[in-house]
Design an enzyme around this catalytic site. Structure first.
Site, PDB file in Angstrom:
ATOM      1  CG  ASP A 325      -2.049  -1.034   1.045  1.00  0.00           C
ATOM      2  OD1 ASP A 325      -2.955  -0.821   0.237  1.00  0.00           O
ATOM      3  OD2 ASP A 325      -1.983  -2.081   1.715  1.00  0.00           O
ATOM      4  CE1 TYR A 411      -8.441  -5.168   5.326  1.00  0.00           C
ATOM      5  CE2 TYR A 411      -8.140  -4.117   7.452  1.00  0.00           C
ATOM      6  CZ  TYR A 411      -8.369  -5.250   6.708  1.00  0.00           C
ATOM      7  OH  TYR A 411      -8.528  -6.441   7.334  1.00  0.00           O
ATOM      8  CG  HIS A 464      -3.193  -5.903   7.895  1.00  0.00           C
ATOM      9  ND1 HIS A 464      -3.835  -5.101   6.984  1.00  0.00           N
ATOM     10  CD2 HIS A 464      -4.132  -6.758   8.367  1.00  0.00           C
ATOM     11  CE1 HIS A 464      -5.119  -5.450   6.914  1.00  0.00           C
ATOM     12  NE2 HIS A 464      -5.323  -6.456   7.741  1.00  0.00           N
TER      13      HIS A 464
HETATM   14 CU   LIG Z   1      -7.102  -7.325   8.051  1.00  0.00          CU
END
Ligand SMILES: [Cu+2]
Ligand SMILES: *[C@@H]1O[C@H](CO)[C@@H](O)[C@H](O)[C@H]1NC(C)=O
Ligand SMILES: *[C@@H]1O[C@H](CO)[C@@H](O)[C@H](O)[C@H]1NC(C)=O
Ligand SMILES: *[C@@H]1O[C@H](CO)[C@@H](O)[C@H](O)[C@H]1NC(C)=O
Ligand SMILES: *[C@@H]1O[C@H](CO)[C@@H](O)[C@H](O)[C@H]1NC(C)=O
Length: 709
Positions: A325, A411, A464
């Site tokens: 990201d 997210y 993550h």
């Molecule tokens: Cu997650």
């Protein structure tokens, strides 16, 4: 005539340079962004440019400290840019010297794709909705073509798909349906996945699974207030909200105890610069601690340099879901404008963030960074049992929080950089937003790779994982790093060296080379970053900051996977490499490489290149310390339709840095000596101590508690 024309052209190009902000690390101002894009446009005259990035090229470290600490000249004010040309693969990137309004570096980089932008994401949806083959697939899924306006897609980075490599600028469109514009579409995923070429503006392929699944007929599960009243509202309580919403108000009647001069923060002995860029978001630089008049350097630069969210479903094409990201979207460019009293409470100072839009015009996110203080509970306390704990000192602490929230498609990442009065630097991350979801049939066995979080909604397992980049400067530029493991003493119980079997100690192993620094976490492990030349007079140990980080999951993707290739840093908890002035920006900033989008993961880039043969010496020199941390997320129904924040954190704590508790000089809330207790005194000067006069008993009305016991 021709000469005249040239002269006037020259005159328009050399307009006034923009006024530089006061500090060399300050982000580019809107005027500087505009000036940069004008210079870039005239440099590439005749080409149709799409602006991707215009951001501060930070001064190299030596130039910065020559100015800051050695009376040297102010470092040059530079802007880094990335532009693309329509119908052209690759990027043009370079550097503009702002005072002279000239391009001083430029190159065409082929075989890479630039970072994705929010407008890329918005365009994808329009492209997909009007494509006849997508409409056909929607009909197969049970959505008539008149209802295409109800079809949505989350445009995702494609990661890397070997069918196209990086020859086209691609997105994968994760498909959904809404029955109404206000619904959350994540309860209605569709089973196919179009690939969109962003340059051509068209769908190039549709990945269709072997097993087809029609769109679910279950009602949407949503979370906006109107849906809460639909779900839980009653005639007595139509809103459906819990009936226990007594306000908790924060009062800071005298304002804040931090001071800022531009972007430079002073707070409780800390002094540092707060920067922000499109990619890393918040950057804390030139951090010092004022130790009773002695200003001691801690870190040159602290930031999140990369992250990856690998998904664990083995079925094609879900292996493509592994967003990097920060490198692919940008924690800065996807940052949210924050709202007073909602995202942060209390007395707030905000900072705006400025980027470029596709035309090179400045684009501002208001209130991108929130700076505020919070009560931090007890800082220290001791009471004497001899007089029933009446002899006591209790000191409350406060903390300074510098925060931002960015949205990566579904997210939200809430980032809190927290300072404590004892010299601790903490990073807390809260994950919220919405799970990435995929459809499953009513009777489908989805295997162990996901969880059914709602009827016909499969949320895949994922991780993550973040890369924290530390450029340490603990009491000076030359630092070392080490693992510090808690180990039991040698020898069996009864042996001469461990007669009673109880012995234990800290076992410190200093990294000599880069290879030594590629370590794995363990429950008994912390890491030290230290200055070997600065020895604590009491402990005899070097002045250190200890990294305490327990959210350190292993990378679950295997050798040879795209994930492991494209995140060459994620397989180790630490990597320490020598600092070098090189790369985009400078100084080894991005461990998955400078241009991450659609990188195959092959070749020596980023961390793989910096590690090299692993033989670089990293002891007592200018080092960069990278730390991998995060969580593994096995979804559960509680995470749907929107996730309650999931919190994890890490800490950097001073150890052997000070000669005693560094916050003894924080005024206690309450203190009494044994003599005062014996004399029946209320305590020396009690009312001027830091008693919070707004606190009160919950079930009895009292006036202020000061001087009452
Ligand atoms: Cu997650
Ligand atoms: C406390 O906050 C609530 C909710 O924001 C507000 O309605 C109320 O007026 C506040 N009370 C005081 C005393 O400031
Ligand atoms: C911060 O503190 C330093 C001394 O430690 C001082 O020189 C500087 O002016 C202060 N800055 C602000 C904004 O208060
Ligand atoms: C940031 O977002 C804007 C608006 O979508 C976009 O035009 C710009 O190119 C983006 N820049 C980067 C570096 O992502
Ligand atoms: C710091 O490291 C550099 C190179 O690694 C070395 O040349 C220099 O002598 C060191 N300085 C100190 C004070 O140890």
């Amino acid at each position: 005539m021709e000469r005249l024309q040239q002269l006037s052209l020259h005159a328009t190009a050399s307009t006034q340079p923009p006024v530089a902000p006061p500090h060399p690390l300050d982000p580019l101002t809107t005027q500087e962004i505009k000036a940069t894009s004008l210079v870039v446009r005239s440099h590439y005259k005749g080409k149709t440019l799409v602006f991707n990035t215009v951001s501060l090229r930070e001064p190299i470290k030596r130039a910065y400290y020559d100015w800051k600490e050695r009376n040297g000249p102010k470092p040059p004010r530079l802007a880094y840019f990335v532009v693309t040309e329509n119908d052209h693969v690759g990027v043009h990137e370079g550097v503009v010297d702002l005072p002279s309004l000239t391009v001083i570096e430029s190159k065409a980089t082929s075989g890479v794709q630039p970072i994705l932008t929010p407008s890329d994401l918005q365009n994808t949806e329009d492209i997909v909705r009007s494509d006849p083959r997508v409409i056909e697939q929607c009909e197969i899924s049970g959505i008539p073509k008149e209802e295409m306006k109800n079809v949505y897609c989350d445009a995702w980075t494609i990661g890397y798909d070997e069918r196209w490599g990086s020859s086209k600028r691609l997105q994968q469109a994760l498909m959904y349906w809404r029955s109404d514009e206000d619904d959350s579409h994540y309860s209605h995923p569709l089973d196919f996945c179009p690939i969109v070429d962003m340059t051509e503006g068209k769908v190039v392929y549709i990945d269709v699974p072997g097993r087809r699944r029609k769109v679910s007929k279950h009602k949407h599960s949503s979370f906006h207030p109107k849906h809460i009243s639909e779900k839980f509202g009653t005639s007595e309580n139509p809103s459906g909200f819990r009936d226990d919403a007594k306000p908790i108000n924060i009062t800071q009647p005298e304002g804040v105890s931090f001071a800022m001069k531009g972007n430079v923060m002073n707070w409780s002995n800390f002094n540092f610069h707060i920067g922000f860029n499109y990619r890393e978001g918040i950057v804390l630089s030139d951090m010092n601690y004022n130790d009773h008049g002695n200003v001691r350097p801690l870190f040159h630069r602290i930031s999140l340099s990369e992250m990856i969210v690998p998904y664990g479903c083995p079925d094609f094409p879900h292996q493509r879901k592994h967003a990097l990201d920060i490198g692919e979207y940008g924690a800065g460019n996807c940052t949210n404008p924050l709202a007073l009293g909602c995202d942060c409470k209390g007395v707030i100072h905000y900072m705006d963030a400025h980027f470029t839009d596709k035309d090179g015009e400045p684009l501002t996110i208001k209130n991108a960074v929130c700076i505020h203080e919070e009560d931090d509970g007890i800082l220290f306390k001791h009471s004497d049992f001899r007089d029933d704990f009446q002899t006591t000192v209790v000191t409350r602490g406060k903390r300074l929080i510098i925060s931002q929230i960015f949205t990566a498609a579904n997210y939200e990442y809430c980032l809190y950089w927290i300072l404590r009065q004892d010299g601790t630097i903490k990073l807390e991350i809260r994950l919220t937003g919405i799970l990435n979801t995929y459809i499953c049939a009513e009777d489908e066995d989805i295997g162990p790779w996901g969880t059914v979080v709602y009827p016909q909604v499969n949320a895949h397992n994922h991780q993550h994982i973040f890369s924290l980049r530390l450029d340490p400067r603990i009491d000076g530029d030359n630092n070392s790093a080490a693992t510090s493991d808690s180990i039991s003493g040698p020898g069996a119980t009864g042996s001469p060296e461990n007669a009673y079997g109880n012995a234990f100690c800290a076992d410190k192993t200093t990294f000599k080379t880069v290879s030594d620094s590629l370590t794995q976490p363990s429950t008994a492990r912390t890491w030290d970053i230290f200055n070997p030349s600065k020895i604590n007079p009491y402990s005899g140990k070097p002045s250190s900051y200890k990294l305490v980080s327990t959210f350190t999951p292993p990378l679950l993707a295997k050798d040879g996977s795209l994930v492991k290739k494209r995140a060459p840093w994620a397989a180790w908890a630490t990597q320490v490499v020598p600092y070098k002035d090189e790369g985009v920006g400078y100084g080894r900033l991005y461990p998955s490489g400078d241009h991450v989008a659609q990188w195959s993961g092959d070749g020596a880039r980023g961390m793989r290149e910096w590690i090299g043969d692993g033989k670089d010496q990293i002891e007592n020199t200018d080092i960069l310390f990278f730390h991998t941390f995060g969580i593994t997320h096995f979804p559960a129904p509680e995470d749907f339709p929107v996730m309650p924040t999931e919190i994890f954190d890490l800490m950097l704590r001073p150890r052997h840095f000070f000669t005693e508790n560094p916050c003894l000089d924080v005024k206690p809330s309450y203190a009494r000596t044994t003599k005062e207790v014996k004399a029946g005194d209320k305590g020396v000067d009690e009312c001027t101590l830091d008693v919070d006069k707004t606190s009160q008993l919950a079930f009895t009305k009292t006036s202020g508690s000061c001087c009452k016991k």
